[in-house]
Scaffold this motif. Structure first.
Motif, short mmCIF file in Angstrom:
data_model
loop_
_atom_site.label_atom_id
_atom_site.label_comp_id
_atom_site.label_asym_id
_atom_site.label_seq_id
_atom_site.Cartn_x
_atom_site.Cartn_y
_atom_site.Cartn_z
N GLN A 1 0.81 -1.22 0.00
CA GLN A 1 0.00 0.00 0.00
C GLN A 1 0.85 1.27 0.00
N CYS A 2 0.39 2.25 -0.77
CA CYS A 2 1.01 3.58 -0.78
C CYS A 2 0.98 4.15 0.64
N GLN A 3 2.12 4.68 1.06
CA GLN A 3 2.25 5.19 2.43
C GLN A 3 2.16 6.72 2.51
N ASN A 4 1.61 7.33 1.46
CA ASN A 4 1.35 8.78 1.47
C ASN A 4 2.60 9.61 1.74
N ARG A 5 3.73 9.14 1.23
CA ARG A 5 4.95 9.91 1.48
C ARG A 5 5.10 11.08 0.53
N ILE A 6 4.60 10.89 -0.71
CA ILE A 6 4.76 11.88 -1.79
C ILE A 6 6.23 12.20 -2.03
N LEU A 7 7.03 11.18 -1.96
CA LEU A 7 8.44 11.33 -2.34
C LEU A 7 8.69 10.47 -3.57
N LEU B 1 8.33 11.12 7.69
CA LEU B 1 8.84 10.52 6.46
C LEU B 1 7.80 9.57 5.87
N VAL B 2 7.07 8.90 6.72
CA VAL B 2 6.09 7.91 6.25
C VAL B 2 4.75 8.15 6.96
N PRO B 3 3.94 9.09 6.46
CA PRO B 3 2.69 9.38 7.16
C PRO B 3 1.71 8.20 7.17
N GLY B 4 1.60 7.51 6.02
CA GLY B 4 0.70 6.36 5.97
C GLY B 4 -0.78 6.71 6.12
N ARG B 5 -1.13 7.94 5.89
CA ARG B 5 -2.55 8.30 6.03
C ARG B 5 -2.83 9.63 5.33
N TYR B 6 -4.10 9.84 5.04
CA TYR B 6 -4.54 11.15 4.58
C TYR B 6 -5.97 11.38 5.04
N ASN B 7 -6.17 12.48 5.70
CA ASN B 7 -7.51 12.87 6.10
C ASN B 7 -7.75 14.29 5.63
N GLY B 8 -8.69 14.46 4.76
CA GLY B 8 -8.98 15.77 4.20
C GLY B 8 -9.97 16.57 5.02
#
Lengths: 573, 179
Positions: A231-237, B166-173
């Motif tokens: 799964q994509c880890q939302n790093r945007i790198l 470095l690794v958020p692993g989430r997004y909440n808008g």
């Protein structure tokens, strides 16, 4: 490479050759290898192995000497490469430096290139939308270029085929102008993006704000786990290469898959000089390669050749493939090779602020980048004084604002306790450009590169249609912004040069008629049936969609056809 | 041998800069070179000390954990040396001399030799834009912005204080803003 015995013609003979290992070449390689063909993949650049060759991927920003900025010298020496938003300290090793591979700009053109295994699929922006029949029917309806020899129904199953494997996140939005695909869950719009979506839906018919569709594993399937991706880890790198395989690249997906079949031989450091053509047989027999380390010239042979060298380089290879049968370049009896090049018009940006919905912010990062606005101009009929239209990106974010005015302990206190700023919104235009004969590329007759390949002369420019389209975008978006209650709306002429969109297309266009096009409906050269071109060079028109998904689907479709035909008649037809 | 020649050239260079004569005090003594290698900036050990003192006054790190690891003044030098154009680098050199000149006028001594209070008060004045001197403003702006950049982009702030993931692993808008 040690297993290739270059002294033996037999050892240099494969069932198929793919030139280029970027997004479309990777797909051609995967499909050919899966179908059991011993496939040679030629890549002009160096090897880049997934994870292992992503040197910056896990670096914190403070670990970069210049905190991810370019040095002044780097900027000065690379006006072309440095014009690309992703050419920074963390990813500059994946871009061609200006001096390394010169070309002649008859008109200003930023040719952004990635010469390595995986090509630009490593650093691409990962936006993926399907074309619709409104796009395929455009040239015929509006009287430019030539009619596309395919329609949506021809490519739809191949879009699905590619989407399922690559992993595309998106919502099923039910829009005729932007067909739904086989999606993983979408990345959601944030509060203000959603507010804009609702406003536009309420006030405008036929205009939609949707979650941007992108090649990220929002929720991987078994197919993706089998590729070793998670799964994509939302790093945007992403531009550094992703150790999670969270986004699609040749390196993380198609190439290792092709490798696993045991049928692929990947040969980096291999510049293709030209396609070998046998006049007696009336077909291509192989390719002439220059090994960039030894500078040796080596011929490789195969009954079918896919050229996926990136749009302009594919043109270059064909133009440089001279024989007495084809003195103007392979398959170029009509003289149209290298002409009708088009691109996307990215010259407009709008920004604004919003002082509502302050009870919300965003948390984490959105790899999709926010919202997408499919083309709404001239979709069902011609309604403006310019042809075609534009899609647009749309995003909202709340920046942290830091008071930097003090000194001493007070400054530290302020820096460590930022305030949430207002919502800032922005949109950028992605306009269709009209392919024209005058927008062309050709070989320089004097200058050659280190491998003896002529330099490319690029002569591509905007036109009046592009300017009118931009004006309309400003007017329409400003009005939509006003309706959403956005304030401080500002339009910004983004004076980027053609090419900087990194969506250059055409020059080897598809069409029905060999007199007015180079490729048939199967991406096969009309005049040399065992050569297929499924990268940006094949595009008859540009649409407004980010084009890579279409190249990948065309590649998979063409391989399917090529292999069936080879079994039938050896691609002699 | 080379060092001596270079130093002579450096001194001559200083002398050619307008107003720089005032900068060459009677007690001038050849000083050490800067502690990092620079390509474009000609920074002596004295100037480095001056810059370190200024940067510590702008953003004091001596009481923070990992105080020694910040080296913000070296980051300032690195950035101006590598990421700025020739004009900026020229302004930086002019400005740092103006800064010292102003300090001498106001404190009656070199900035680095001032007491902590004298230094702080002087930097306050420069920060407030009350000191007008050749390229002083340009110099100070570069120093302050890279000092802040170096601080925000430090291991301490980004990793230890968890200001960067470095690794958020989430997004909440729709994340609620804590009131």
């Amino acid at each position: 490479m040690s297993n290739i015995n270059i002294d033996s013609e037999k050892a240099r003979t494969f069932d198929a050759i793919v030139i280029g290992s970027g997004a479309s070449g990777g797909w051609a390689a995967k499909e050919l290898a899966e179908k059991g063909l011993k496939t040679l993949v030629l890549e002009r650049g160096r090897p880049v192995e997934h994870v292992k060759d992503y040197p910056t991927t896990n670096m914190y920003p403070y670990e970069f000497e210049h905190r991810n900025q370019l040095t002044f010298k780097e900027q000065e020496e690379n006006p072309i490469a440095a014009s690309c938003y992703a050419y920074r300290e963390d990813a500059k090793h994946f871009f061609v430096k200006d001096k390394e591979h010169p070309y002649v700009q008859e008109k200003p053109f930023d040719w952004i290139r990635g010469y390595q295994v995986g090509g630009k699929s490593l650093m691409w922006a990962r936006q993926t939308q399907r074309w619709s029949d409104f796009d395929f029917e455009g040239p015929a309806r509006d009287g430019f270029a030539v009619d596309w020899p395919i329609r949506y129904a021809d490519i739809a199953p191949w879009y699905s085929h590619v989407e399922r494997f690559a992993g595309i996140s998106g919502n099923r939005d039910g829009l005729a102008e932007l067909p739904d695909g086989d999606f993983l869950p979408a990345f959601p719009l944030n509060a203000v993006e959603d507010h804009f979506r609702k406003t536009v839906k309420e006030k405008y018919q036929g205009r939609h704000i949707i979650s941007a569709r992108c090649a990220h594993l929002s929720k991987p399937n078994q197919t993706h786990i089998d590729q070793g991706r998670v799964q994509c880890q939302n790093r945007i790198l992403c531009q550094r290469g992703c150790p999670f395989g969270g986004y699609f690249s040749s390196n993380s997906s198609t190439l290792p898959w092709a490798q696993k079949t045991g049928n692929m031989t990947l040969r980096p450091f291999s510049v293709v000089h030209s396609i070998l053509y046998d006049e007696a047989k009336g077909r291509a027999t192989g390719v002439k390669v220059i090994d960039t380390n030894s500078k040796e010239e080596i011929d490789f042979f195969a009954p079918v050749i896919f050229i996926n060298a990136s749009a302009l380089n594919t043109n270059l290879i064909l133009l440089n493939s001279i024989s007495s049968r084809f003195p103007q370049g392979l398959g170029n009896d009509n003289g149209l090779l290298g002409k009708y090049i088009a691109f996307h018009n990215y010259t407009a940006v709008i920004t604004a602020e919003y002082d509502g919905l302050l009870q919300y912010k965003t948390d984490g990062r959105n790899p999709a980048g926010g919202g997408y606005i499919p083309r709404f101009r001239n979709v069902y009929k011609q309604e403006t004084d310019f042809l075609r239209g534009y899609a647009a990106g749309f995003g909202a974010s709340r920046a942290e604002v830091r008071d930097t005015s003090a000194t001493g302990e007070a400054l530290i206190e302020n820096l460590l306790n930022p305030q949430l700023g207002p919502w800032r919104v922005n949109s950028h235009m992605m306009g269709e450009t009209i392919p024209k004969e005058s927008n062309h590329i050709r070989l320089d007759t004097q200058q050659k590169d280190d491998w003896g390949v002529p330099l490319l002369r690029i002569s591509i420019d905007y036109d009046e249609n592009d300017r009118k389209l931009r004006q309309d975008y400003y007017e329409q978006m400003s009005e939509m912004f006003q309706n959403a209650g956005f304030t401080n709306i500002k339009t910004h002429d983004d004076n980027r040069r053609p090419g900087n969109d990194i969506h250059e297309m055409g020059g080897v266009r598809m069409g029905h008629d060999p007199k007015t096009s180079l490729l048939n409906k199967w991406n096969q050269l009309h005049l040399c049936k065992n050569v297929f071109i499924t990268d940006g060079a094949c595009m008859t028109s540009t649409g407004t969609q980010n084009p890579t998904l279409t190249y990948m689907a065309l590649a998979a479709r063409a391989v399917d056809y090529a292999v069936k035909e080879m079994k039938k008649n050896g691609l002699k037809g | 041998m080379n060092n001596i020649i270079n130093r002579r050239i450096a001194i001559q260079h200083l002398l050619t800069v307008a107003g720089a004569a005032l900068l060459i005090p009677a007690c001038y003594e050849p000083s050490k070179k800067a502690s990092i290698q620079l390509i474009n900036l000609n920074i002596s050990g004295d100037l480095e000390t001056l810059l370190a003192t200024l940067v510590e006054n702008i953003l004091p790190t001596k009481n923070l954990p990992k105080a020694k690891s910040f080296n913000l003044h070296l980051f300032v030098l690195k950035m101006v040396d590598d990421c700025h154009n020739e004009q900026d680098q020229h302004d930086f050199m002019e400005g740092i001399r103006s800064f010292e000149k102003q300090a001498r006028q106001h404190l009656g001594k070199s900035f680095a030799k001032g007491s902590a209070d004298e230094q702080a008060a002087f930097v306050q004045e420069v920060n407030a834009g009350n000191m007008k001197a050749d390229k002083l403003e340009e110099f100070y702006k570069m120093v302050k912005s890279h000092t802040i950049q170096g601080f925000l982009y430090s291991e301490y702030v980004m990793k230890d204080l968890k200001k960067y993931e470095l690794v958020p692993g989430r997004y909440n808008g729709y994340a609620p803003v804590a009131s």
